[in-house]
Scaffold this active site. Structure first.
Site, PDB file in Angstrom:
ATOM      1  N   ASP A  30      57.132 -58.676  26.259  1.00  0.00           N
ATOM      2  CA  ASP A  30      57.399 -59.534  25.104  1.00  0.00           C
ATOM      3  C   ASP A  30      58.312 -60.717  25.413  1.00  0.00           C
ATOM      4  O   ASP A  30      58.254 -61.735  24.736  1.00  0.00           O
ATOM      5  CB  ASP A  30      57.938 -58.723  23.929  1.00  0.00           C
ATOM      6  N   GLU A  53      54.246 -53.610  37.797  1.00  0.00           N
ATOM      7  CA  GLU A  53      55.084 -54.629  38.410  1.00  0.00           C
ATOM      8  C   GLU A  53      55.256 -54.426  39.914  1.00  0.00           C
ATOM      9  O   GLU A  53      55.285 -55.406  40.679  1.00  0.00           O
ATOM     10  CB  GLU A  53      56.472 -54.667  37.737  1.00  0.00           C
ATOM     11  N   HIS A 116      66.106 -54.020  22.881  1.00  0.00           N
ATOM     12  CA  HIS A 116      65.365 -53.114  23.746  1.00  0.00           C
ATOM     13  C   HIS A 116      65.334 -53.702  25.175  1.00  0.00           C
ATOM     14  O   HIS A 116      65.486 -54.900  25.364  1.00  0.00           O
ATOM     15  CB  HIS A 116      63.944 -52.906  23.224  1.00  0.00           C
ATOM     16  N   HIS A 117      65.133 -52.879  26.131  1.00  0.00           N
ATOM     17  CA  HIS A 117      65.127 -53.224  27.559  1.00  0.00           C
ATOM     18  C   HIS A 117      66.523 -53.545  28.097  1.00  0.00           C
ATOM     19  O   HIS A 117      66.639 -53.938  29.263  1.00  0.00           O
ATOM     20  CB  HIS A 117      64.192 -54.400  27.871  1.00  0.00           C
ATOM     21  N   GLY A 416      58.587 -51.280  55.512  1.00  0.00           N
ATOM     22  CA  GLY A 416      57.838 -50.034  55.631  1.00  0.00           C
ATOM     23  C   GLY A 416      57.697 -49.234  54.351  1.00  0.00           C
ATOM     24  O   GLY A 416      57.857 -48.016  54.349  1.00  0.00           O
ATOM     25  N   ASP A 447      45.013 -42.122  53.525  1.00  0.00           N
ATOM     26  CA  ASP A 447      44.694 -41.501  52.239  1.00  0.00           C
ATOM     27  C   ASP A 447      45.947 -41.194  51.430  1.00  0.00           C
ATOM     28  O   ASP A 447      45.923 -41.225  50.193  1.00  0.00           O
ATOM     29  CB  ASP A 447      43.863 -40.231  52.451  1.00  0.00           C
ATOM     30  N   ASN A 475      43.111 -38.523  56.845  1.00  0.00           N
ATOM     31  CA  ASN A 475      43.563 -37.478  57.758  1.00  0.00           C
ATOM     32  C   ASN A 475      44.351 -36.401  57.009  1.00  0.00           C
ATOM     33  O   ASN A 475      45.241 -35.763  57.563  1.00  0.00           O
ATOM     34  CB  ASN A 475      44.378 -38.057  58.925  1.00  0.00           C
ATOM     35  N   GLY A 477      46.589 -36.231  54.366  1.00  0.00           N
ATOM     36  CA  GLY A 477      48.020 -36.240  54.087  1.00  0.00           C
ATOM     37  C   GLY A 477      48.808 -37.237  54.901  1.00  0.00           C
ATOM     38  O   GLY A 477      48.260 -38.176  55.469  1.00  0.00           O
ATOM     39  N   GLU A 481      54.425 -38.786  58.872  1.00  0.00           N
ATOM     40  CA  GLU A 481      55.562 -37.927  58.552  1.00  0.00           C
ATOM     41  C   GLU A 481      55.439 -36.588  59.287  1.00  0.00           C
ATOM     42  O   GLU A 481      56.437 -36.042  59.781  1.00  0.00           O
ATOM     43  CB  GLU A 481      55.642 -37.686  57.041  1.00  0.00           C
TER      44      GLU A 481
END
Length: 568
Positions: A30, A53, A116-117, A416, A447, A475, A477, A481
């Protein structure tokens, strides 16, 4: 324009249009709705209308890497805070994003209304203060008379410094009038001249080092591209015939078909011949370095010389001496005027490493691996492609490929942020549409990363970005990591998706979905001439083993795990 006055909102978008920024990213709220009305008053300008955003910020980043400047619009508080991750990434990686925030009216701010906000404390500047740490400069507009100048200043600083800037526009000011004649004076985008004496000392010292060098190399990093120095780099290589290498972030900073291009240097993770060529040099001319851990093989650069010259966007460093304000663009152009005369007449250009791109023949039924994919894909790339690789296996694997001339490579090796590339692909594809509708935009994303920002594929479909290829590396997952820590831990698992249903889910009009998992299927795909034509949006799901990864990523993961475990 015949009007003597225009609204401040239109002035902003006319300025952006003058600089060929014709897509505005963001989400309506708004406090920015009246501003967004003005987008439609500019012929040739469009409002992207992103899914959220964060994605809009990623898209603006991708657009800026193609065009040199972008703009994203959000609303006060809830909207702008959702942008912070993307803006921080643009700041870290030198991308010029104009971050426009629709603010409550000047009157509402003055009365400290409990709107608001807000945080409910009457402080309307708190979010602006947050952004100051990740912005080159900022403006919190409150006076219509100075507003055009402040807009110009923000745009100029974004372009000059290639960093995000924050521009807060109160909702009641965007409809106020300013002189249209202000648009007749272009924004001055020229760099401040280098100090002549400091630059002269730099040039003479560099020339002396060049004259004494017998085994020099040029190393190109990300900021050479970000700060528009690719032509200077190419001219330096042509003039000197020194071997030239890039870092992972610098990939596409030099045409890789150049006969003096030797490959990608990543410290201890480099190919042995590349590692030897760079580290045995007796002079290194480094252009635009961003020496992060993933960009340097966990800081494993092992130069055998102290004769290192670093050209940066705002300073130059020679050995241990720093010359503030000696900007690389002007300094490189000055060096190019006389550099040939500095090269020892006995200098003979040494052979540069050559990368083997063709794999040994394998049975067509052989399961596809990343090692095969990243060497084979080089044969499918075309001149002018925009190639985007997600943090993870893709960003490491792409190092093994060879880019054609005039390629734009996009990755976020320093910041990253997982999922960055899906939004960045949207921005890059829309920029490519404006340059040439047949300019291909090619994404490689895992993925797991896809699931963070998948909504932005909807925006690609909305704008019929049929120049886009979405390679989803499945692969099962978060493989990067798993390699660092927790190979079997459930926190590295993801809920499997029917990825090939995403394009119809997002109501794509002209699309194609393909799943491949063998060497034969990949070879057939890349040999298909129709597949190479960017006439529809395509998703290609590439099925890979869970722990399959490029060799350099496996090595990097071990280094990262050691770093994470180190005690003080």
């Amino acid at each position: 324009m015949n009007m003597s006055e225009i609204t401040l909102g239109r002035f902003l978008f006319e300025r952006l249009h003058q600089l060929k920024v014709d897509t505005i990213f963001g989400v309506p709220g708004d406090f920015n709705l009246s501003l967004l009305d003005k987008v439609y008053e500019i012929d040739g300008m469009r409002w992207a209308g992103n899914a959220n955003e964060l994605n809009a910020g990623y898209a603006a980043d991708g657009y800026a890497r193609v065009k040199g400047l972008s703009a994203v619009v959000s609303t006060f508080g809830v909207g702008e805070l959702s942008l912070t991750n993307a803006i921080a990434g643009s700041f870290a990686e030198h991308c010029a994003v104009l971050n426009v925030v629709g603010l409550p009216s000047v009157n509402a701010q003055a009365k400290q209304l409990l709107l608001h906000h807000t945080l409910g404390n009457g402080d309307f500047t708190v979010f602006h203060r947050m952004f100051k740490n990740i912005s080159q400069t900022s403006a919190f507009i409150s006076d219509i008379n100075s507003a055009p100048h402040e807009i110009d200043r923000c745009i100029r600083d974004a372009v000059i410094y290639q960093r995000p800037v924050y521009l807060g526009l109160p909702s009641n000011l965007v409809d106020l009038m300013v002189p249209s004649s202000l648009l007749q004076t272009p924004i001055d985008l020229s760099l401040k001249p280098n100090d002549p004496e400091a630059q002269e000392e730099v040039i003479e010292t560099v020339k002396q080092l060049i004259s004494q060098a017998t085994n020099p190399v040029i190393l190109v990093d990300a900021c050479a591209s970000r700060h528009n120095c690719k032509s200077e780099v190419a001219a330096l290589v042509d003039a000197t015939q020194f071997p030239v290498f890039t870092t992972p972030m610098g990939k596409s900073g030099i045409n890789e078909s150049h006969p003096r291009f030797g490959g990608v240097y990543v410290g201890s993770l480099s190919r042995p011949d590349v590692k030897e060529a760079v580290e045995s040099a007796d002079l290194i001319l480094s252009v635009g370095a961003l020496l992060s851990d993933f960009n340097t093989g966990s800081f494993s650069y092992a130069y055998k010389t102290k004769n290192v010259v670093e050209f940066h966007s705002d300073y130059t460093k020679i050995k241990q001496a720093t010359f503030p304000g000696v900007q690389m663009k002007e300094a490189l152009n000055k060096l190019l005027e006389t550099v040939k005369s500095s090269i020892d007449s006995s200098y003979e250009p040494v052979p540069v490493p050559r990368q083997k791109l063709i794999n040994s023949p394998a049975p067509e039924s052989t399961p596809l691996t990343q090692e095969y994919l990243w060497t084979k894909v080089s044969s499918w790339f075309e001149e002018g492609d925009i190639i985007i690789t997600e943090t993870g296996t893709s960003a490491f694997g792409i190092v093994q490929s060879r880019f054609p001339n005039n390629t734009i490579g996009i990755s976020q090796v320093l910041w990253g942020s997982i999922g960055y590339t899906v939004g960045a692909t949207c921005g890059a594809a829309m920029a490519a549409q404006e340059i040439d509708p047949k300019k291909r935009t090619i994404l490689f994303v895992g993925d797991g990363s896809l699931q963070l920002t998948v909504q932005e594929i909807s925006t690609l479909c909305k704008w019929e970005c049929n120049n886009t290829y979405l390679f989803v590396l499945n692969n099962d997952g978060y493989t990067i990591e798993r390699l660092i820590h927790g190979e079997t831990a459930s926190y590295n698992d993801i809920q499997p998706w029917n990825n090939l249903q995403l394009l119809p889910l997002f109501n794509a009009k002209d699309y194609e979905t393909i799943r491949i998992g063998t060497v034969g299927e990949l070879n057939k795909l890349f040999a298909d001439k129709a597949f190479a034509v960017p006439d529809k949006i395509r998703m290609i799901e590439v099925m890979l083993a869970r722990m399959d990864a490029p060799a350099n990523l496996v090595a990097q993961a071990k280094l990262s795990e050691q770093t994470n475990a180190e005690s003080a």
